[in-house]
Design an enzyme around this catalytic site. Sequence first.
Site, PDB file in Angstrom:
ATOM      1  N   TYR A 139       9.888   1.453  -6.778  1.00 31.51           N
ATOM      2  CA  TYR A 139       8.529   1.613  -6.243  1.00 31.51           C
ATOM      3  C   TYR A 139       8.048   3.063  -6.322  1.00 31.51           C
ATOM      4  O   TYR A 139       7.246   3.498  -5.481  1.00 31.51           O
ATOM      5  CB  TYR A 139       8.490   1.128  -4.787  1.00 31.51           C
ATOM      6  CG  TYR A 139       8.410  -0.386  -4.653  1.00 31.51           C
ATOM      7  CD1 TYR A 139       7.299  -1.084  -5.119  1.00 31.51           C
ATOM      8  CD2 TYR A 139       9.431  -1.114  -4.050  1.00 31.51           C
ATOM      9  CE1 TYR A 139       7.204  -2.465  -4.994  1.00 31.51           C
ATOM     10  CE2 TYR A 139       9.343  -2.499  -3.921  1.00 31.51           C
ATOM     11  CZ  TYR A 139       8.228  -3.171  -4.398  1.00 31.51           C
ATOM     12  OH  TYR A 139       8.132  -4.542  -4.275  1.00 31.51           O
ATOM     13  N   PHE A 147       2.473   3.412   3.364  1.00 35.61           N
ATOM     14  CA  PHE A 147       3.352   2.248   3.564  1.00 35.61           C
ATOM     15  C   PHE A 147       4.708   2.399   2.858  1.00 35.61           C
ATOM     16  O   PHE A 147       5.509   1.477   2.874  1.00 35.61           O
ATOM     17  CB  PHE A 147       2.649   0.961   3.107  1.00 35.61           C
ATOM     18  CG  PHE A 147       2.205   0.984   1.658  1.00 35.61           C
ATOM     19  CD1 PHE A 147       3.093   0.733   0.627  1.00 35.61           C
ATOM     20  CD2 PHE A 147       0.873   1.249   1.338  1.00 35.61           C
ATOM     21  CE1 PHE A 147       2.675   0.732  -0.696  1.00 35.61           C
ATOM     22  CE2 PHE A 147       0.450   1.261   0.022  1.00 35.61           C
ATOM     23  CZ  PHE A 147       1.355   1.008  -1.007  1.00 35.61           C
ATOM     24  N   ARG A 175       0.819 -13.663 -11.134  1.00 37.09           N
ATOM     25  CA  ARG A 175       0.042 -12.927 -10.116  1.00 37.09           C
ATOM     26  C   ARG A 175      -0.888 -13.896  -9.373  1.00 37.09           C
ATOM     27  O   ARG A 175      -1.105 -13.769  -8.183  1.00 37.09           O
ATOM     28  CB  ARG A 175      -0.786 -11.808 -10.759  1.00 37.09           C
ATOM     29  CG  ARG A 175       0.034 -10.718 -11.413  1.00 37.09           C
ATOM     30  CD  ARG A 175       0.589  -9.729 -10.455  1.00 37.09           C
ATOM     31  NE  ARG A 175      -0.400  -8.847  -9.876  1.00 37.09           N
ATOM     32  CZ  ARG A 175      -0.093  -7.815  -9.094  1.00 37.09           C
ATOM     33  NH1 ARG A 175       1.173  -7.545  -8.817  1.00 37.09           N
ATOM     34  NH2 ARG A 175      -1.030  -7.062  -8.587  1.00 37.09           N
ATOM     35  N   THR A 181      -2.035  -9.257  -2.190  1.00 37.29           N
ATOM     36  CA  THR A 181      -0.912  -8.485  -1.644  1.00 37.29           C
ATOM     37  C   THR A 181      -0.653  -8.786  -0.169  1.00 37.29           C
ATOM     38  O   THR A 181       0.489  -8.974   0.242  1.00 37.29           O
ATOM     39  CB  THR A 181      -1.203  -6.963  -1.805  1.00 37.29           C
ATOM     40  OG1 THR A 181      -1.466  -6.707  -3.173  1.00 37.29           O
ATOM     41  CG2 THR A 181      -0.029  -6.123  -1.342  1.00 37.29           C
ATOM     42  N   ARG A 195       2.443 -16.062  -1.352  1.00 33.01           N
ATOM     43  CA  ARG A 195       2.386 -15.064  -0.273  1.00 33.01           C
ATOM     44  C   ARG A 195       1.763 -15.666   0.991  1.00 33.01           C
ATOM     45  O   ARG A 195       2.151 -15.322   2.103  1.00 33.01           O
ATOM     46  CB  ARG A 195       1.619 -13.833  -0.745  1.00 33.01           C
ATOM     47  CG  ARG A 195       2.512 -12.941  -1.601  1.00 33.01           C
ATOM     48  CD  ARG A 195       1.753 -11.811  -2.217  1.00 33.01           C
ATOM     49  NE  ARG A 195       2.640 -10.820  -2.788  1.00 33.01           N
ATOM     50  CZ  ARG A 195       2.246  -9.890  -3.655  1.00 33.01           C
ATOM     51  NH1 ARG A 195       0.981  -9.842  -4.057  1.00 33.01           N
ATOM     52  NH2 ARG A 195       3.101  -9.020  -4.121  1.00 33.01           N
ATOM     53  N   ASN A 205       5.578  -9.446   2.317  1.00 32.81           N
ATOM     54  CA  ASN A 205       4.724 -10.390   1.586  1.00 32.81           C
ATOM     55  C   ASN A 205       5.487 -11.274   0.596  1.00 32.81           C
ATOM     56  O   ASN A 205       4.940 -11.741  -0.389  1.00 32.81           O
ATOM     57  CB  ASN A 205       3.570  -9.646   0.903  1.00 32.81           C
ATOM     58  CG  ASN A 205       4.055  -8.622  -0.105  1.00 32.81           C
ATOM     59  OD1 ASN A 205       5.269  -8.415  -0.241  1.00 32.81           O
ATOM     60  ND2 ASN A 205       3.144  -8.002  -0.819  1.00 32.81           N
ATOM     61  N   HIS A 208       7.150 -10.476  -5.323  1.00 34.15           N
ATOM     62  CA  HIS A 208       6.586  -9.403  -6.152  1.00 34.15           C
ATOM     63  C   HIS A 208       6.285  -9.971  -7.535  1.00 34.15           C
ATOM     64  O   HIS A 208       6.962 -10.891  -7.999  1.00 34.15           O
ATOM     65  CB  HIS A 208       7.620  -8.274  -6.280  1.00 34.15           C
ATOM     66  CG  HIS A 208       7.377  -7.381  -7.460  1.00 34.15           C
ATOM     67  ND1 HIS A 208       6.486  -6.344  -7.418  1.00 34.15           N
ATOM     68  CD2 HIS A 208       7.889  -7.401  -8.722  1.00 34.15           C
ATOM     69  CE1 HIS A 208       6.463  -5.751  -8.604  1.00 34.15           C
ATOM     70  NE2 HIS A 208       7.314  -6.369  -9.406  1.00 34.15           N
TER      71      HIS A 208
HETATM   72  N1  LIG Z   1      -1.776  -1.386   2.368  1.00 34.28           N
HETATM   73  C1  LIG Z   1      -0.505  -1.725   2.441  1.00 34.28           C
HETATM   74  N2  LIG Z   1       0.118  -1.762   3.624  1.00 34.28           N
HETATM   75  C2  LIG Z   1       1.409  -2.093   3.730  1.00 34.28           C
HETATM   76  N3  LIG Z   1       2.200  -2.412   2.658  1.00 34.28           N
HETATM   77  C3  LIG Z   1       1.625  -2.399   1.460  1.00 34.28           C
HETATM   78  C4  LIG Z   1       0.251  -2.059   1.281  1.00 34.28           C
HETATM   79  N4  LIG Z   1      -0.036  -2.121  -0.021  1.00 34.28           N
HETATM   80  C5  LIG Z   1       1.106  -2.483  -0.627  1.00 34.28           C
HETATM   81  N5  LIG Z   1       2.108  -2.659   0.232  1.00 34.28           N
HETATM   82  C6  LIG Z   1       3.521  -3.059  -0.072  1.00 34.28           C
HETATM   83  O1  LIG Z   1       3.918  -2.406  -1.269  1.00 34.28           O
HETATM   84  C7  LIG Z   1       4.168  -3.373  -2.300  1.00 34.28           C
HETATM   85  C8  LIG Z   1       3.708  -2.809  -3.630  1.00 34.28           C
HETATM   86  O2  LIG Z   1       2.323  -2.571  -3.587  1.00 34.28           O
HETATM   87  P1  LIG Z   1       1.335  -2.916  -4.794  1.00 34.28           P
HETATM   88  O3  LIG Z   1       0.064  -2.198  -4.569  1.00 34.28           O
HETATM   89  O4  LIG Z   1       2.078  -2.708  -6.071  1.00 34.28           O
HETATM   90  O5  LIG Z   1       1.047  -4.442  -4.485  1.00 34.28           O
HETATM   91  P2  LIG Z   1       1.216  -5.702  -5.391  1.00 34.28           P
HETATM   92  O6  LIG Z   1       1.098  -5.321  -6.817  1.00 34.28           O
HETATM   93  O7  LIG Z   1       0.331  -6.792  -4.878  1.00 34.28           O
HETATM   94  O8  LIG Z   1       2.664  -6.090  -4.968  1.00 34.28           O
HETATM   95  P3  LIG Z   1       3.986  -6.118  -5.823  1.00 34.28           P
HETATM   96  O9  LIG Z   1       4.020  -4.840  -6.639  1.00 34.28           O
HETATM   97  O10 LIG Z   1       5.088  -6.175  -4.774  1.00 34.28           O
HETATM   98  O11 LIG Z   1       3.857  -7.366  -6.619  1.00 34.28           O
HETATM   99  C9  LIG Z   1       3.406  -4.600  -1.847  1.00 34.28           C
HETATM  100  O12 LIG Z   1       3.911  -5.795  -2.381  1.00 34.28           O
HETATM  101  C10 LIG Z   1       3.601  -4.551  -0.358  1.00 34.28           C
HETATM  102  O13 LIG Z   1       4.899  -5.041   0.023  1.00 34.28           O
END
Ligand SMILES: Nc1ncnc2c1ncn2[C@@H]1O[C@H](COP(=O)(O)OP(=O)(O)OP(=O)(O)O)[C@@H](O)[C@H]1O
Length: 382
Positions: A139, A147, A175, A181, A195, A205, A208
């Site tokens: 990440y 976060f 997706r 998310t 989710r 959530n 991924h």
């Molecule tokens: N605003 C937020 N508050 C809390 N946790 C968050 C937030 N945005 C993202 N996350 C956490 O970080 C992960 C990665 O964020 P990203 O923006 O890449 O979301 P995503 O692409 O929908 O999810 P993923 O990459 O897990 O598929 C999210 O899946 C979630 O667990």
Amino acid sequence: MCDPENLRYAFNTEWFDAEASLTRPYLLFYYPSDCSVELTDSKLNRTFLRRTRVEGVSLDQLYEGASLHIFGRLMTVLGFADDFTRNRLSLVKQRTFAMVKPDAVAHMGEILKAIQDHGFTVSRMKLTRLSEEGAAGFYEEHKGKHFFDPLMQFVTSGPVLALELVAENAVARWRELIGPTDSAKAREAAPDSLRARFGTNATLNAVHGSDSAEAAAREAAFFFPDSRSCRRPGLPTTACFANNTCCVILPHLVKAGRVGEVLQAIEAAGFRVAAAEMFYMENANAEEFYEIYKGVVPEYGAMVAQLVSGPCVALEITGDGDDLPERFRKCVGPRDPEMARHLRPGSLRARFGVDRVQMGLHCSDLPEDGPLEVDYFFKILQ
Ligand SMILES: Nc1ncnc2c1ncn2[C@@H]1O[C@H](COP(=O)(O)OP(=O)(O)OP(=O)(O)O)[C@@H](O)[C@H]1O
């Protein structure tokens, strides 16, 4: 190239010659008109296998990263070898990377069933754990965001199920299936999404999904590095190697997309799946694994052929009580699924088996075999 008879797709492939400890590259041509295959030795530029039909090889199995058996050799598909093939197949056979996060691993059977019901093929799978360092690398783009710390704590809090999925337009379709998310928002905007069904909030959530084909390739390589490459070892198994027995979901069930159902049935029967991983067995491995049946069971040869006919999923089964192996064996049922349907209609082989070769599941016969078989998959083949 437009003549359908001679239309062919080209792939770069390789075969690891264990005897010579050498990786040998081949150009593989697939002719859809008669489902035949031709191999050229890429180094010597010489025909290695003349155009011929190969049992079990179809266009479905030809995508980047796939493993397939050609006359006993386990070949890896590295990628498309020409623009024609790339243009025609890159969306049709797209890969994506998916992960079931710690909050949803208890529902992995249900989630896998949804994945398979939506037409995705699971091409790699491993129950593993992310270390703090691994999670921070995975990440990295979120470092510094508000976060990030809770996210690190969450994804390292328990096992995760890493998956590579293949389907037409897989990145976008996955997706869509997982939804927004934030799980709370997903329940409003996409109540059927994974989710919405399995997650709690914006951090917890459940699943991924890669956001592009490039991210999918990078993320899949992170979780599933080439086992022969010494650059980086694979991620650790979650096997606990205690009070356990072994179960293998056979290739015919994996091909039929029924892994999720089997996991659901095992858990509904009160057993815990402590480790799970997909393997592409070589002939030598399958013969070794089934050695005790050689000369004892008339189907030995056919059982070996079944075990190498596609990917299988090995499981470490755990639970309470000293009688775990016997209880699990009873739950799996008699070797012959036909007999199982008469004698133990609720058993797993009665439900998932076809015949004495396609028996749905292998399960350790004797309590003392269980830990040895678990070691075979989760220590020796790691
Ligand atoms: N605003 C937020 N508050 C809390 N946790 C968050 C937030 N945005 C993202 N996350 C956490 O970080 C992960 C990665 O964020 P990203 O923006 O890449 O979301 P995503 O692409 O929908 O999810 P993923 O990459 O897990 O598929 C999210 O899946 C979630 O667990």
